[in-house]
Every structure is written in C-alpha cells, then in structure tokens.
Scaffold this active site. Structure first.
Site, mmCIF file in Angstrom:
data_model
loop_
_atom_site.group_PDB
_atom_site.id
_atom_site.type_symbol
_atom_site.label_atom_id
_atom_site.label_comp_id
_atom_site.label_asym_id
_atom_site.label_seq_id
_atom_site.Cartn_x
_atom_site.Cartn_y
_atom_site.Cartn_z
ATOM 1 N N THR A 51 0.861 -1.181 0.000
ATOM 2 C CA THR A 51 0.000 0.000 0.000
ATOM 3 C C THR A 51 0.899 1.233 0.000
ATOM 4 O O THR A 51 2.053 1.183 0.442
ATOM 5 C CB THR A 51 -0.907 0.041 1.242
ATOM 6 O OG1 THR A 51 -0.110 0.188 2.422
ATOM 7 C CG2 THR A 51 -1.757 -1.228 1.350
ATOM 8 N N HIS A 89 -4.136 -7.435 -9.732
ATOM 9 C CA HIS A 89 -4.532 -8.083 -8.471
ATOM 10 C C HIS A 89 -5.015 -9.514 -8.694
ATOM 11 O O HIS A 89 -4.879 -10.362 -7.806
ATOM 12 C CB HIS A 89 -5.572 -7.247 -7.711
ATOM 13 C CG HIS A 89 -6.925 -7.158 -8.327
ATOM 14 N ND1 HIS A 89 -7.295 -6.131 -9.174
ATOM 15 C CD2 HIS A 89 -8.028 -7.950 -8.204
ATOM 16 C CE1 HIS A 89 -8.548 -6.296 -9.534
ATOM 17 N NE2 HIS A 89 -9.024 -7.394 -8.965
ATOM 18 N N ALA A 106 -4.255 -1.317 11.343
ATOM 19 C CA ALA A 106 -5.662 -1.268 11.754
ATOM 20 C C ALA A 106 -6.554 -0.912 10.571
ATOM 21 O O ALA A 106 -7.665 -1.439 10.424
ATOM 22 C CB ALA A 106 -5.827 -0.257 12.889
ATOM 23 N N ASN A 107 -6.078 -0.021 9.728
ATOM 24 C CA ASN A 107 -6.866 0.413 8.577
ATOM 25 C C ASN A 107 -7.108 -0.734 7.598
ATOM 26 O O ASN A 107 -8.243 -0.988 7.185
ATOM 27 C CB ASN A 107 -6.144 1.565 7.874
ATOM 28 C CG ASN A 107 -6.932 2.108 6.696
ATOM 29 O OD1 ASN A 107 -8.096 2.457 6.820
ATOM 30 N ND2 ASN A 107 -6.284 2.184 5.539
ATOM 31 N N ASN A 141 -0.909 0.730 17.229
ATOM 32 C CA ASN A 141 -0.836 1.275 18.579
ATOM 33 C C ASN A 141 -1.695 0.436 19.532
ATOM 34 O O ASN A 141 -2.712 -0.132 19.132
ATOM 35 C CB ASN A 141 -1.323 2.726 18.556
ATOM 36 C CG ASN A 141 -1.409 3.332 19.935
ATOM 37 O OD1 ASN A 141 -2.466 3.297 20.555
ATOM 38 N ND2 ASN A 141 -0.311 3.878 20.409
ATOM 39 N N CYS A 175 5.636 4.754 18.600
ATOM 40 C CA CYS A 175 5.055 6.010 19.074
ATOM 41 C C CYS A 175 5.500 6.374 20.479
ATOM 42 O O CYS A 175 5.211 7.464 20.968
ATOM 43 C CB CYS A 175 3.534 5.915 19.033
ATOM 44 S SG CYS A 175 2.870 4.617 20.097
#
Length: 216
Positions: A51, A89, A106-107, A141, A175
């Site tokens: 991505t 793809h 997470a996305n 996170n 982070c």
C-alpha cells in the site's frame, strides 16, 4: 505506462511462491529483511504488494535490488487498458502459494473484515481463493488494538474469512507507548513459511525470483 505481470509467465515449477503484503504500519520497515531471509531458501520466489502508506517505511529499491518486484496501486491499471489485458490483483493472487500480510495495519484490517477493496492490496485479498493460506500479522498502537472494533474485525478474519492471525505482541512501540500492538519478530514470519512448506536453506543464498514483465 504500467508494468505487466502475469502468473503464467512468473510461476516457477517446483518453487514456493510467497506474496508479501505490506501496509501502513511502521513495522513495514522489516519488509526488506523478510524478503532477504526468504530468498536464502531453495526454490522460493517472492513478490511484494505494497500500500502507498507502507512505502513511508521502506524503499522499494532495497527489495528490487534482490530481484523481487514491489507492486503498488500505480501498477494496477493502465489508461490504455483493454478487455483481456492482465489485471494485476488477479494475476498476483493466481501466482501466490501463500500470502503474508506483514504488517497488517488497523486500517487494512478493517478494510479486509468489512469487504472494502479500494486499492491493489485489498482488491487482491477480496479476490483471493479461500484455499490460499493467508497469514495476518497485526501491528498498531495499543489503544488501536484494544478498540472493540479490532476484536470484531479479528473474529471476522479468523472465523469467517479463515485467515491465520499471528500476534501482535507486547513491547515498546514506535510512538513511545508500551503495550500490545507490535508485529511479531520478522524471523518468526519467515519461519511460518519454512515450516509450512518444509523449505531447505540454500548453500548459495537460496532461490530468488525473476519477473518477466514489460510495458502494456
């Protein structure tokens, strides 16, 4: 003008074809290491689908120098596309014997679980045959991981889609937080492929892959 990839031209008889997917987590920095280690085994071919956010964390050239292609959204469609031309793809999912989503942000986790396919990676996964072993290595996170929707998405991925979810683990995160959310050790990701396909380490550095691509 996009590059062209077809499964037929790039399938190598007797090889294990490993598709590594990288997504928008800092753990994508490990991608070149994963590829390098996989190529140390005999008869292993690797392709990478990335991505755009994941490219924040590694340089595609670091992987391409190893003879492995890195595919992005920019390679998916050509403005001169005609019916019957290869669709990236689809060709990549036809090519893959195993898929590693390492890391899975997470996305992207949410997109997979809800069926969204708005980029190369998620379109590939939506089109993937359920018989193709697929391993998901979450990395995010701690509070993102502890969000109630994450548990719901992981249940869907395990119980409905049938992917193997490994991790995350607890450690200091990029982070600055400390807690569960880190991707598992990258060597363990390689080990999952080695163990599943009973791969043998090569004395000369292993197999590698050569892509037969050209302009559409």
């Amino acid at each position: 003008m996009t590059r062209q990839f077809t499964a037929a031209a790039n399938k190598r008889e007797g090889h294990t074809h490993v598709l590594l997917i990288t997504t928008g987590s800092v753990a994508s920095v490990k991608a070149p290491l994963i590829v390098d280690e996989l190529l140390k085994y005999k008869d292993v071919s690797v392709q990478v689908a990335a991505t755009k956010p994941s490219l924040t964390f590694f340089q595609p050239e670091d992987i391409r120098r190893q003879g492995v292609d890195v595919w992005t959204d920019d390679d998916e469609w050509d403005q001169n596309y005609r019916i019957g031309d290869p669709i990236l793809h689809i060709e990549l999912r036809r090519w893959a014997d195993i898929v590693l989503i390492a890391p899975c942000s997470a996305n992207t986790l949410a997109k997979i679980a809800t069926g969204i396919c708005d980029n190369l990676v998620t379109s590939l996964l939506r089109a993937l045959a359920p018989t193709t072993p697929t391993y998901v290595y979450p990395a995010m996170n701690t509070l993102m991981y502890e969000h109630p929707l994450t548990a719901q998405h992981l249940r869907t991925i395990r119980e409905v889609i049938g992917y193997h979810v490994v991790g995350p683990v607890s450690k200091g995160l990029a982070c600055g937080d400390v807690g569960v959310g880190a991707m598992v050790e990258w060597r363990d990701i390689v080990s999952s492929v080695v163990e599943r396909f009973h791969l043998v380490r090569g004395s000369d550095g292993g197999g590698g892959t050569t892509t037969n691509h050209g302009a559409v």
